[in-house]
Design an enzyme around this catalytic site. Structure first.
Site, short mmCIF file in Angstrom:
data_model
loop_
_atom_site.label_atom_id
_atom_site.label_comp_id
_atom_site.label_asym_id
_atom_site.label_seq_id
_atom_site.Cartn_x
_atom_site.Cartn_y
_atom_site.Cartn_z
N ASN A 96 -4.97 -51.79 22.98
CA ASN A 96 -4.91 -53.24 22.81
C ASN A 96 -3.47 -53.76 22.85
O ASN A 96 -2.53 -53.06 22.46
CB ASN A 96 -5.57 -53.65 21.49
CG ASN A 96 -7.03 -53.23 21.45
OD1 ASN A 96 -7.65 -53.03 22.51
ND2 ASN A 96 -7.58 -53.06 20.26
N ASP A 98 -2.85 -56.90 21.60
CA ASP A 98 -2.89 -58.10 20.74
C ASP A 98 -2.03 -57.99 19.48
O ASP A 98 -1.83 -58.99 18.78
CB ASP A 98 -4.35 -58.44 20.36
CG ASP A 98 -5.08 -57.27 19.68
OD1 ASP A 98 -6.31 -57.15 19.86
OD2 ASP A 98 -4.43 -56.46 18.97
N HIS A 113 -0.82 -49.76 26.44
CA HIS A 113 -0.79 -50.74 27.53
C HIS A 113 0.18 -51.88 27.27
O HIS A 113 0.04 -52.96 27.83
CB HIS A 113 -2.21 -51.28 27.77
CG HIS A 113 -3.17 -50.19 28.20
ND1 HIS A 113 -4.53 -50.29 28.06
CD2 HIS A 113 -2.94 -48.96 28.72
CE1 HIS A 113 -5.10 -49.18 28.50
NE2 HIS A 113 -4.15 -48.35 28.90
N CYS A 139 15.03 -65.06 32.92
CA CYS A 139 16.06 -64.37 32.14
C CYS A 139 17.33 -65.23 32.11
O CYS A 139 17.83 -65.65 33.15
CB CYS A 139 16.37 -63.01 32.79
SG CYS A 139 17.81 -62.21 32.07
N CYS A 142 20.15 -63.44 34.26
CA CYS A 142 20.14 -63.25 35.73
C CYS A 142 19.15 -64.16 36.44
O CYS A 142 18.94 -64.05 37.64
CB CYS A 142 19.82 -61.79 36.06
SG CYS A 142 18.16 -61.30 35.59
N GLY A 179 -14.21 -48.78 19.45
CA GLY A 179 -14.28 -49.94 20.33
C GLY A 179 -13.67 -49.78 21.70
O GLY A 179 -12.97 -50.67 22.18
N SER A 181 -14.61 -48.59 25.83
CA SER A 181 -15.68 -48.21 26.78
C SER A 181 -15.33 -46.91 27.48
O SER A 181 -16.16 -46.30 28.14
CB SER A 181 -15.85 -49.32 27.84
OG SER A 181 -14.60 -49.51 28.51
N PRO A 206 -20.87 -49.98 18.91
CA PRO A 206 -22.30 -50.32 18.88
C PRO A 206 -23.05 -49.79 20.10
O PRO A 206 -24.25 -49.58 20.08
CB PRO A 206 -22.31 -51.86 18.89
CG PRO A 206 -20.94 -52.28 18.52
CD PRO A 206 -20.02 -51.16 18.88
N ALA A 223 -17.00 -52.18 14.30
CA ALA A 223 -15.87 -51.60 13.54
C ALA A 223 -15.81 -52.15 12.12
O ALA A 223 -15.64 -51.39 11.15
CB ALA A 223 -14.57 -51.90 14.28
N1 APR Z 1 -16.83 -52.82 17.14
C1 APR Z 1 -16.65 -51.70 17.87
N2 APR Z 1 -16.80 -51.65 19.22
C2 APR Z 1 -17.16 -52.79 19.84
C3 APR Z 1 -17.37 -54.00 19.13
C4 APR Z 1 -17.19 -53.99 17.73
N3 APR Z 1 -17.38 -55.09 16.99
N4 APR Z 1 -17.72 -54.97 20.05
C5 APR Z 1 -17.71 -54.37 21.27
N5 APR Z 1 -17.38 -53.06 21.14
C6 APR Z 1 -17.24 -52.05 22.20
C7 APR Z 1 -18.07 -52.28 23.44
O1 APR Z 1 -19.36 -51.67 23.29
C8 APR Z 1 -17.23 -51.58 24.51
O2 APR Z 1 -17.62 -50.21 24.61
O3 APR Z 1 -15.89 -52.13 22.63
C9 APR Z 1 -15.81 -51.65 23.97
C10 APR Z 1 -14.90 -52.59 24.76
O4 APR Z 1 -14.74 -52.07 26.05
P1 APR Z 1 -13.72 -52.77 27.04
O5 APR Z 1 -13.94 -54.23 27.03
O6 APR Z 1 -13.80 -52.00 28.34
O7 APR Z 1 -12.28 -52.53 26.38
P2 APR Z 1 -11.36 -51.24 26.45
O8 APR Z 1 -12.18 -49.98 26.43
O9 APR Z 1 -10.35 -51.40 25.37
O10 APR Z 1 -10.64 -51.40 27.89
C11 APR Z 1 -9.60 -50.48 28.19
O11 APR Z 1 -9.09 -51.75 30.19
O12 APR Z 1 -8.81 -53.82 31.13
C12 APR Z 1 -8.15 -52.72 30.66
O13 APR Z 1 -5.97 -52.62 29.78
C13 APR Z 1 -7.27 -53.09 29.50
O14 APR Z 1 -6.84 -51.90 27.43
C14 APR Z 1 -7.86 -52.33 28.33
C15 APR Z 1 -8.55 -51.18 29.01
#
Ligand code: APR
Length: 234
Positions: A96, A98, A113, A139, A142, A179, A181, A206, A223
């Site tokens: 993340n 953020d 990232h 900048c 420059c 959290g 994918s 989930p 989470a």
């Molecule tokens: N608690 C836990 N997991 C959750 C929740 C929650 N409340 N809500 C959603 N999720 C899960 C979803 O089921 C999904 O598997 O979080 C995951 C989010 O997946 P992505 O949106 O693909 O995010 P991420 O895995 O962090 O993506 C990786 O991809 O786009 C690039 O650089 C970006 O860091 C990012 C990377």
């Protein structure tokens, strides 16, 4: 599920993705309402788009900064921050950008990232920039366009950051993935590294991910609900 006793582990590694911040109100990337459903990353979040139209890319990232500043860490973030306070061997490896782990009080955070809160000048390096709007878009030294210090798609990864993350994962004996994918490499391969080093691996999500089968425990909860139930209170 029995609660985990953190005292039973030497090095605890939290590996987080966008789902960790979902309950703070920050959209994930691929789930319903995901950022990449609303915005095409090829127009807003890659070097080619930045080269084509830096203003458009900076406007998009200022939108994200504004939205994140309107959110705050949730209970799950604070539990992880408390864990770092109470346990000497806690590391966070996050995908993340953020800054929510740091806002909750974590210090040992490896940002795979990059961060919404840092900018980069090609000639004068990286600096923090914490406001809603960028302090400057060029900048002052420059006059180059400043670029968000974020690893966009098709960017070269920061070797040092990846090596730090891999080394921390190789040393952990408890790996908690929250959290993600698991579709973006090299982060997608991190659970495998932990497993190969015999760490106890827990997935909090989930939904199932491609690598769910290799975890010792899969907690199909958000989470903010799973983390308060996870650890024994010492
Ligand atoms: N608690 C836990 N997991 C959750 C929740 C929650 N409340 N809500 C959603 N999720 C899960 C979803 O089921 C999904 O598997 O979080 C995951 C989010 O997946 P992505 O949106 O693909 O995010 P991420 O895995 O962090 O993506 C990786 O991809 O786009 C690039 O650089 C970006 O860091 C990012 C990377």
């Amino acid at each position: 599920m029995d609660k985990i006793d953190p005292a039973g582990f030497q090095n605890i590694l939290f590996f987080t993705g966008a789902g960790m911040s979902a309950e703070s109100g920050i959209p994930t990337y691929r789930g319903s309402g995901g950022v990449w459903h609303e915005y095409n990353w090829e127009e807003y979040a890659c070097q080619a788009a930045f080269n084509r139209s830096p203003e458009k890319v900076l406007n998009f990232h200022e939108l994200r900064r504004t939205s994140v500043l309107g959110c705050k860490p949730h209970q799950g973030h604070f539990i992880i921050a408390k864990m770092e306070e109470q346990h000497p061997g806690v590391t966070i490896v996050t995908q993340n950008i953020d800054g929510m782990h740091q806002r909750a009080g974590n210090h040992n955070v490896i940002e795979l990232h990059g961060s919404l809160w840092r900018v980069r000048c090609p000639a004068h390096g990286i600096s923090e920039d914490m406001g809603e709007k960028y302090t400057t878009r060029k900048c002052p030294e420059c006059d180059s366009w400043i670029r968000p210090d974020i690893t966009w798609f098709s960017d070269m990864l920061n070797e040092e950051v990846i090596n730090n993350a891999v080394s921390a994962i190789e040393q952990c004996d408890l790996f908690i993935s929250i959290g993600t994918s698991g579709v973006v490499w090299p982060a997608a391969g991190f659970p495998q590294i932990a497993k190969e080093k015999n760490a106890f691996c827990i997935e909090i999500n989930p939904e199932a991910s491609d690598f769910s089968g290799m975890y010792d425990i899969n907690i199909r909860e958000p989470a903010g609900k799973a983390l308060p139930m996870l650890f024994k209170q010492n």
